[in-house]
Enzyme design. Structure first.
Site, PDB file in Angstrom:
ATOM      1  N   THR A  74       0.831  -1.208   0.000  1.00 20.55           N
ATOM      2  CA  THR A  74       0.000   0.000   0.000  1.00 20.55           C
ATOM      3  C   THR A  74       0.866   1.257   0.000  1.00 20.55           C
ATOM      4  O   THR A  74       0.620   2.194  -0.757  1.00 20.55           O
ATOM      5  CB  THR A  74      -0.955  -0.004   1.211  1.00 20.55           C
ATOM      6  OG1 THR A  74      -1.890  -1.063   1.026  1.00 20.55           O
ATOM      7  CG2 THR A  74      -1.708   1.309   1.326  1.00 20.55           C
ATOM      8  N   THR A 239      13.850   5.327   9.748  1.00 18.00           N
ATOM      9  CA  THR A 239      14.849   4.325  10.107  1.00 18.00           C
ATOM     10  C   THR A 239      14.534   3.024   9.387  1.00 18.00           C
ATOM     11  O   THR A 239      13.381   2.591   9.368  1.00 18.00           O
ATOM     12  CB  THR A 239      14.832   4.108  11.635  1.00 18.00           C
ATOM     13  OG1 THR A 239      15.149   5.338  12.261  1.00 18.00           O
ATOM     14  CG2 THR A 239      15.815   3.035  12.061  1.00 18.00           C
ATOM     15  N   CYS A 327     -18.902  -8.434   0.976  1.00 13.88           N
ATOM     16  CA  CYS A 327     -20.038  -8.606   1.873  1.00 13.88           C
ATOM     17  C   CYS A 327     -19.662  -8.651   3.330  1.00 13.88           C
ATOM     18  O   CYS A 327     -20.449  -8.274   4.181  1.00 13.88           O
ATOM     19  CB  CYS A 327     -20.790  -9.871   1.530  1.00 13.88           C
ATOM     20  SG  CYS A 327     -21.673  -9.665   0.000  1.00 13.88           S
TER      21      CYS A 327
END
Lengths: 392, 129
Positions: A74, A239, A327
């Protein structure tokens, strides 16, 4: 009942390989230095990071300096898409993507749209393929970025990335692919794929969670997402996650050794699963491309029933799968991917994704095939949509 | 209560062993709620004698919560008078199940609607000459 649990949700995440854990342990215990420190503790950590970077780069035919370690897929998608868009905003404001991308790409593009960029979401065919001609037609003199995924996380279709890459190059447009599902599962060569940027995540290939990479081809200007220290050649401050990166490197080593054999073993089991389910259960369809698909992915729709009921029933048998629909979260909107390939909405609600892995055995697949018909039958017997006589 | 996925053990019990699943032959009334596009549809059929729901069945296309709420509503109103049945709210169905995840509360609404729709159907049929 004391049956061995069967995990068929490897597209969500994979078990961390014992070899990976072993490789990481020293960096969680004694070797704790900050890879940016100049003293011996830091140098030791830095060496480990650079060794991993070199191995990962060579695995994808990239140069080590083209790899930026991130916190996962992501972040890589966000970094690349926002970073390219910002660095090229003086040249144009148009982005091309597909309608079946992972939410990390779709939502990022949606965010940029609110910031004044314009985004074309290309359709796909009934197998989930983007047509490279559509990409060509969508390009305008304002187009700055094309982002099309390598392998789809729901239906497994593998996109014609190299062909899209050629088109992007002809037009001088940056090209990114989200390879989170393919990295470590099918061969990846950034030159053959003709990509400028690529996202991957360690935990999809038996590495640890919380580490991924952004491949940025030399010469590609990109604005950082994280500002701060000088890490990763000022492309990502923070880091370095030394144990994570070391684990990622080890996972890539393992993938390099096993990928070809595992790919054919898993695709044979996957085919057995899909064919078995189709043969045993009426009113069932396979979603995704019949051939151009991830070796471990099976996605099927079972008419007249809803995916969550199937998932819960399988869970009671110790079998873990995923619904192809959304769902479980909101119960209303079916999967955008299944909608894009034209699966009727009520059928999309009855979809399951089975994703196999290194630990999946023939016996696991046979057990799924033994229990699945009964589960579907039981739920169909309760369903008002089931046509009388249509059910075995 | 022990959780299985998003649901407590009582919900899972009604999902595993639904009460009154199926459909009645020659029902006094039949009603539906929801639609397949939204991923939930419930159908309830009732047999009424002297204003009492003597028998009731459901058929549901939907998630685990949809099946469990259908099952629970049939259990709550069986052998009740129509007026008593109409007093059963969606909240009462959810509470009888020991609670539902917030995103699944609409399933209990559907259960209430399907029951009311079946009772409405019975009333309509009664009104016929």
């Amino acid at each position: 009942m004391n049956m061995k649990p069967i995990y068929l949700d490897h597209a969500a995440t994979t078990p961390t390989a014992p070899e990976v854990v072993q490789a990481m342990l020293p960096y969680l215990e004694g070797t704790y230095g900050n890879a940016s420190s100049l003293h011996s503790f830091g140098r030791e950590a830095k060496t480990a990071v650079e060794t991993a970077r070199g191995r990962i780069a060579s695995f994808m035919n990239a140069r080590p300096e083209e790899i930026v370690f991130t916190s996962g897929g992501t972040e890589s998608d966000n970094f690349i898409i926002k970073g390219i868009a910002l660095s090229r905003k003086d040249r144009g404001n148009h982005i091309i993507t597909s309608s079946i991308e992972h939410h990390a790409v779709l939502e990022t593009c949606g965010f940029l749209r609110k910031q004044g960029f314009s985004v074309s979401f290309l359709p796909v065919d009934s197998n989930g393929l983007v047509n490279p001609d559509d990409v060509k037609k969508a390009i305008t003199n304002k187009t700055i970025l094309i982002t099309v995924m390598h392998g789809n996380n729901e239906i497994g279709t593998i996109e014609p990335v190299a062909e899209i890459g050629s088109i992007a190059r002809e037009h001088g447009v940056a090209f990114h692919t989200d390879a989170v599902q393919t990295f470590g599962h099918v061969p990846i060569d950034v030159d053959e794929l003709k990509v400028d940027c690529l996202s991957a995540s360690a935990h999809k290939l038996h590495g640890p969670k919380g580490v991924g990479l952004a491949y940025i081809r030399t010469g590609t200007k990109i604005t950082p997402l994280l500002h701060g220290g000088d890490q990763e050649k000022r492309r990502r401050a923070s880091t370095l996650n030394v144990p994570g990166i070391v684990g990622f490197g080890r996972a890539v080593d393992l993938a390099g050794t096993e990928m070809h054999a595992e790919s054919s073993r898993q695709s044979a089991l996957r085919d057995r699963l899909m064919e078995g389910l189709l043969a045993e259960i009426n009113d069932t369809r396979i979603n995704g491309h019949p051939i151009r698909r991830l070796p471990n992915n099976a996605n099927l729709s079972f008419a007249f029933v809803e995916g969550e009921g199937l998932l819960l029933s399988l869970d009671m048998e110790g079998i873990a799968v995923s619904t192809g629909s959304a769902c479980t979260s909101s119960s209303l909107e079916p999967s955008h991917v299944l909608s894009a390939i034209g699966v009727p909405v009520e059928l999309a609600h009855g979809s399951l994704r089975f994703t196999l892995g290194r630990d999946t055995t023939r016996e696991d697949i046979e057990r799924v095939l033994r229990v699945m018909p009964g589960i579907v039958h039981r739920l169909r017997a309760m369903s008002p949509l089931a046509r009388k006589g249509a059910i075995s | 209560m022990r959780q299985t996925g998003p649901y407590n053990e009582k919900v899972m019990d009604h999902f595993r062993n639904p009460r009154n699943a199926g459909e009645l032959e020659n029902p006094s009334g039949i009603g539906t709620a929801g639609n397949p596009v939204c991923g939930d549809i419930m159908e309830i059929s009732i047999r009424i004698e002297d204003e009492v729901i003597k028998d009731i069945r459901f058929r549901t296309f939907g998630c685990g919560a949809a099946i469990a709420t259908s099952s629970m509503v049939t259990e709550l109103v069986k052998n009740k008078t129509i007026d008593e049945a109409l007093a059963v709210s969606n909240r009462a169905v959810a509470e009888a199940l020991g609670g539902l995840p917030p995103v699944k509360m609409h399933c209990s609404v559907l259960a209430e609607e399907a029951l009311r729709s079946a009772i409405d159907d019975f009333r309509r049929r009664q009104g016929k000459p």
